[in-house]
Design an enzyme around this catalytic site. Structure first.
Site, PDB file in Angstrom:
ATOM      1  N   HIS A 186     -44.268  39.155  28.447  1.00  0.00           N
ATOM      2  CA  HIS A 186     -43.129  38.255  28.234  1.00  0.00           C
ATOM      3  C   HIS A 186     -43.543  37.059  27.381  1.00  0.00           C
ATOM      4  O   HIS A 186     -42.795  36.619  26.503  1.00  0.00           O
ATOM      5  CB  HIS A 186     -42.589  37.748  29.579  1.00  0.00           C
ATOM      6  N   GLU A 220     -37.273  43.882  30.161  1.00  0.00           N
ATOM      7  CA  GLU A 220     -38.114  44.257  31.299  1.00  0.00           C
ATOM      8  C   GLU A 220     -38.852  45.564  31.026  1.00  0.00           C
ATOM      9  O   GLU A 220     -40.018  45.710  31.381  1.00  0.00           O
ATOM     10  CB  GLU A 220     -37.270  44.364  32.572  1.00  0.00           C
ATOM     11  N   HIS A 236     -47.680  42.341  32.775  1.00  0.00           N
ATOM     12  CA  HIS A 236     -46.233  42.294  32.538  1.00  0.00           C
ATOM     13  C   HIS A 236     -45.796  40.882  32.125  1.00  0.00           C
ATOM     14  O   HIS A 236     -45.076  40.706  31.136  1.00  0.00           O
ATOM     15  CB  HIS A 236     -45.506  42.729  33.816  1.00  0.00           C
ATOM     16  N   GLU A 237     -46.257  39.891  32.876  1.00  0.00           N
ATOM     17  CA  GLU A 237     -45.858  38.511  32.573  1.00  0.00           C
ATOM     18  C   GLU A 237     -46.449  38.030  31.246  1.00  0.00           C
ATOM     19  O   GLU A 237     -45.790  37.302  30.493  1.00  0.00           O
ATOM     20  CB  GLU A 237     -46.269  37.579  33.715  1.00  0.00           C
TER      21      GLU A 237
END
Length: 290
Positions: free
Chosen positions: A137, A208, A133-134
């Site tokens: 980003h 997100e 997930h990070e």
């Protein structure tokens, strides 16, 4: 950086500069407003180059090497390879509240930060989902605008805090009476935190959802990411983060300040249940069933 990202960042800089000038004008008129304009130009420059260090410093995060955190680095290295990214630096935040965020101005100058509580709470598969997930980003270049918003919003709140006490214990000029100073201080004390929360809202909640999808595909474990989100959500509900700045809430995978006054009134993330449902659909597309 893409044209869209430049426009988004430029708009955010203009908004934050306007807020700083408004605070300055309230307390000292045009002269202080101009000083806030000069301050914002300097701060914009510093934040662009050093925003990651500023935010990491707020959370006492320590950048570690591969010898200090071999398992964490192994996960980050593996998933960075899957994502086609350079391996970012890794930092550990000394708090039992489980969470994680990414920061840095571009993929070559990025940092993935995780808390000690996260490392204790999650298993290897769940950790991979969170790191994926990070890294998404980072790949989508969400970090600059997110980190910039956090740093500038934090500066606004801090300036308002200082200004409030200066106004109460003396004021900003001999030509303004005490009641005017106190009223101005109250207005700023109320409006500055709200402004900081609105700045967080400028960072789209849809990012997100995109990071969840990217994390699921990079790790290949959407079920593990869903499990991690639920674990973090439940842990934060009972152990919200007490240190740090609520202006940074949008940077974390789950808002770590749940239940804390104003922070609980402004949603910086989509509902966790909606995120998990999206991950279920992504898993089905990948031929994986919960």
């Amino acid at each position: 950086m893409s044209l869209v990202m430049w426009l988004r960042t430029g708009l955010l800089m203009a908004l934050l500069t306007g807020l700083l000038m408004a605070i300055g004008y309230l307390f000292g008129g045009p002269n202080v407003a101009f000083l806030m304009f000069i301050f914002s130009l300097v701060f914009n420059f510093i934040t662009y180059w050093y925003s990651d260090r500023i935010v990491l410093g707020w959370y006492r995060a320590r950048v570690v090497d591969e010898h200090e955190a071999p398992e964490l680095y192994a996960v980050v290295r593996k998933l960075a390879g899957n994502a086609g990214l350079p391996v970012p630096k890794v930092a550990i935040i000394p708090t039992e509240t489980p969470n994680a965020f990414a920061t840095g101005r571009d993929p070559k100058h990025s940092v993935v930060a995780v808390t000690t509580g996260l490392l204790r709470l999650l298993n290897r598969d769940e950790l991979e989902g969170v790191i994926g997930h990070e890294l998404t980003h980072i790949k989508n270049r969400d970090m600059l605008i997110g980190t910039f918003a956090a740093a500038m919003a934090g500066a606004i709140v801090q300036l308002a805090y200082w200004a409030r006490w200066i106004a109460i214990f003396g004021g900003f000029g001999g030509d303004r009476d005490d009641s005017s100073n106190v009223l101005t201080a109250i207005l700023v004390a109320i409006l500055a935190p709200i402004a900081a929360m609105l700045i967080q809202a400028a960072v789209s909640r849809s990012r997100e959802f995109l990071a969840d999808e990217g994390g699921a595909r990079i790790s290949g474990k959407p079920h593990a990411l869903a499990s991690a989100l639920m674990k973090i959500e439940n842990a934060v509900r009972y152990r919200p983060m007490r240190e740090g700045n609520p202006a940074t809430a949008h940077m974390f995978i789950i808002n770590p300040f749940r239940g804390m006054s104003l922070a609980s009134l402004f949603s910086t993330h989509p509902p966790t249940e909606a995120r998990i449902e999206r991950l279920r659909k992504i898993a089905e597309e990948m031929g994986i069933y919960f």
